[in-house]
Write a protein that holds these residues in place. Sequence first.
Motif, PDB file in Angstrom:
ATOM      1  N   SER B  97       0.834  -1.197   0.000  1.00 34.24           N
ATOM      2  CA  SER B  97       0.000   0.000   0.000  1.00 34.24           C
ATOM      3  C   SER B  97       0.872   1.252   0.000  1.00 34.24           C
ATOM      4  N   ALA B 100       2.183   1.883  -3.295  1.00 33.45           N
ATOM      5  CA  ALA B 100       1.159   2.431  -4.184  1.00 33.45           C
ATOM      6  C   ALA B 100       0.933   3.915  -3.928  1.00 33.45           C
ATOM      7  N   VAL B 101       1.086   4.307  -2.616  1.00 34.37           N
ATOM      8  CA  VAL B 101       0.855   5.723  -2.262  1.00 34.37           C
ATOM      9  C   VAL B 101       1.899   6.624  -2.925  1.00 34.37           C
ATOM     10  N   THR B 103       3.170   7.687  -5.545  1.00 33.72           N
ATOM     11  CA  THR B 103       2.813   7.599  -6.964  1.00 33.72           C
ATOM     12  C   THR B 103       3.980   7.915  -7.883  1.00 33.72           C
ATOM     13  N   SER B 106       5.662   4.966  -8.863  1.00 29.52           N
ATOM     14  CA  SER B 106       4.828   3.876  -9.357  1.00 29.52           C
ATOM     15  C   SER B 106       4.174   4.231 -10.681  1.00 29.52           C
ATOM     16  N   SER B 108       1.592   3.113 -13.722  1.00 31.60           N
ATOM     17  CA  SER B 108       0.267   2.502 -13.628  1.00 31.60           C
ATOM     18  C   SER B 108       0.361   0.981 -13.731  1.00 31.60           C
ATOM     19  N   ARG B 111       1.374  -0.265 -10.314  1.00 33.18           N
ATOM     20  CA  ARG B 111       0.254  -0.188  -9.376  1.00 33.18           C
ATOM     21  C   ARG B 111      -0.771  -1.305  -9.660  1.00 33.18           C
ATOM     22  N   ASN B 200      -8.296   1.188  -5.126  1.00 32.58           N
ATOM     23  CA  ASN B 200      -7.717   2.527  -4.980  1.00 32.58           C
ATOM     24  C   ASN B 200      -6.312   2.598  -5.582  1.00 32.58           C
ATOM     25  N   ALA B 201      -5.558   1.497  -5.428  1.00 30.33           N
ATOM     26  CA  ALA B 201      -4.185   1.479  -5.949  1.00 30.33           C
ATOM     27  C   ALA B 201      -4.180   1.719  -7.456  1.00 30.33           C
ATOM     28  N   PRO B 205      -4.845   6.473  -5.920  1.00 31.34           N
ATOM     29  CA  PRO B 205      -3.781   6.205  -4.956  1.00 31.34           C
ATOM     30  C   PRO B 205      -3.833   7.152  -3.753  1.00 31.34           C
ATOM     31  N   GLN B 206      -4.386   8.353  -3.930  1.00 26.64           N
ATOM     32  CA  GLN B 206      -4.402   9.302  -2.808  1.00 26.64           C
ATOM     33  C   GLN B 206      -5.260   8.781  -1.641  1.00 26.64           C
ATOM     34  N   ILE B 208      -5.426   5.917  -0.537  1.00 30.34           N
ATOM     35  CA  ILE B 208      -4.859   4.745   0.155  1.00 30.34           C
ATOM     36  C   ILE B 208      -4.366   5.072   1.564  1.00 30.34           C
TER      37      ILE B 208
END
Lengths: 468, 296
Positions: B97, B100-101, B103, B106, B108, B111, B200-201, B205-206, B208
């Motif tokens: 997680s 994933a946050v 960004t 990460s 797409s 993610r 959400n990931a 992402p926000q 998460i």
Amino acid sequence: MSSTFSGISTALNALMAQRAALTLTGQNIANANTVGYTRQRAELSAVSTSGRVGMMSGTTTDQNGGGVTISSIRRLADAFVDARQRDAHSRLAYADAQVGSLGQVESILAEPSENGLGHQLTEFWNSWQGVSNNPGSVPARQALLSKATTIVGTLQSGRAAVDAAYTDTRAQLDALTAQVNITAQGVAQLNDQIRQVGAGGNSPNELIDQRDQLVLQLSSMVGARSTPVSDGTVNVSVNGVGIVSGTRWSTLSVAGANTIDSQATNSLALTWSNGSNAALSGGTLAGVVDSLRSIYPDVAAGYDQVAGALASSVNALHSTAQDLDGNATGAFFTGTTAKSLAVALTDGRQVGAAKLVAGPTPTPTLDSSIADQIAQLATSSAGADTRWSSFVAATGVISAAAQNQVSVHSAISQQADANRASASGVSIDEEMSNMLMFQRAYEGAARVMTSVDEMLDTVINRMGQVGR
Amino acid sequence: MTGMRVTQASIAASSLANLQSSLARSARLQEQLSSGKVISKPSDSPTGTVTSLSLRAQITSTEQHARNAADGQAWLGTVDSTLQQVNSRLQRVRDLSLQAVSTGSSSSESRQAIATEITSLRGELMGLANTSYDGRPVFGGTTAATSAFDVTTYAFSGNSDPVNRRLDTRTTINVGADGAAVFGAGAASMFALLDQIASNAVSNPQAISGDITALDGRMSNVLKTLTDVGVRQNRVEAAMVNADNHGLSLKSTLSSVEDIDLPRTIMDIQLQSNTYQAALSAAAKVIQPSLMDFLR
């Protein structure tokens, strides 16, 4: 002045008396080991010349006695010793009968052991914990049912063994009663013979021995006491009720249930043929009657109480439970006595281990709180285990007390027998010395006769031949 | 009364009675020696019998308590190791997680990969939540169902009733764990949370970071339950040791009540046999001679 020949008759009755006494010694020795034989003694007494009135009656040559005679044949019995012996035997027989019944009961209880009900109950409660650990397991539930069946079997077979013991003992009572009646009849018939022989002037001693043996048997059986009557007969009474009076006797009859279950309504009744109620306080019969009236019924009631406590305590909890399929359960056991007790369930799934979930449709759960609560009945103060152990202990206490009574009374009884043997038994040493005495006296009497004969020879054949 | 008159028959009778009682004592000792028991029937010692009955019952129930504790330990062991695994899976979810946050690092695709792994971890956690021991879901309480959670709706089919094991006559202990408290149920469950993080990931992402807070809450619940299970494991362990020791001491007490003292019984039986032989030879000597032996 006495006759010339009187010496011969004196020697002759001495010979006869000593011979008779010697014969009696022989009789004593012959019966040294005869049960109930009472030693006898020839009572010798000197015969005095009958007093005559006459001129010469005062002369010293005429003061000799007329020899010896047997005045009586005495039976050396001690009435008090005999009475004590009868009393001791009746008490011993009573305690013995009770110990017999209690011993049987103790072997039925089979405690303490791995086969006793106590152990089986513990295993039964443990099986409830097994179900509680794994309420979904049908094998654990089946194991519980089989333990329950074992307990039911033990209670039923224990109770059935008590029933059988009761019925056997009841049959024994009938046999004993018949024996009492035959013995009482025997006493009365011997009384008759003793009276006749005594009236004819003969010695009824051997008949008296036989009769006293029978009276002793009556004491052992029903606690009889005897009272001698002047004509040589005895009257026999049991707890104040006369059962033999001279030549008449009463018979005992028993009525009442043959089974333990009907004894409460059809109770045991013992009556004498003279109409009196037969209350017995000693002897085998009293012990047997007490066993039938209290020991066996108490044990049967003990079994029933244990069965009742087991059924009611388990059922009370089990009827608040639900089975493996969520259905409300009822009684675990049916019946309230050892005889009627049975396991109500046939399938392990029907065992109620879970608390009943209220609702319109069955809701199966694997809750096991009821099984745990039932398992805890093992230590309940009013539960089957507590009742069983106090029942076993109570029986043990009664049995131990009865065994003590037996050892006390057998010591007393042995002492009484020893006293009887001491007073009335034959001592070989004594008879041997008597034999010597009588034999010597017989020899002496024969010598007297020989010398009187020689004296007469002098008078008859040698006198008046002066200077021949 | 003068001295008692003694006859051959009375000597024989009393000798016989004495021999009898001596032999009876021997028989009783012999019975004790061969059975090894002082108490073979209630009348041998009524109080001893009561003690023996009660000790026997206690020994057997202590053995049962030890079995209960062993079974409870197996349950708690299963719960414990399952929760350990749940914890490590959640830790992994948390790491993913956090990835994933951030960004920036990460793409797409990555993610999407994170979301796929989280979904698969959710499946593993579902498997762990439905762990069963001896056919029963350990997180299901007393449910009769075969699993604690529905695989698709995440509905909790168990209950929070304790699965009790009896450790002794006064103590029971819960050997299960409340599945609803650890995993949550339905939409509020850990599984729903993981599904949310996975979606959400990919798309948001926000959001998460808020999910991570919720995840931390779940993790602390798991740890709390783990601690509790550990404490209960210790108690069960102690109860097992206790039951064993108690059982041993009860057995030795039972033995002292019921069993013979072997050396003493052997001694007694030896003495008894000496007494019996002495009585026999005395009887033989006393009964033999009479005046008859000395008269010509």
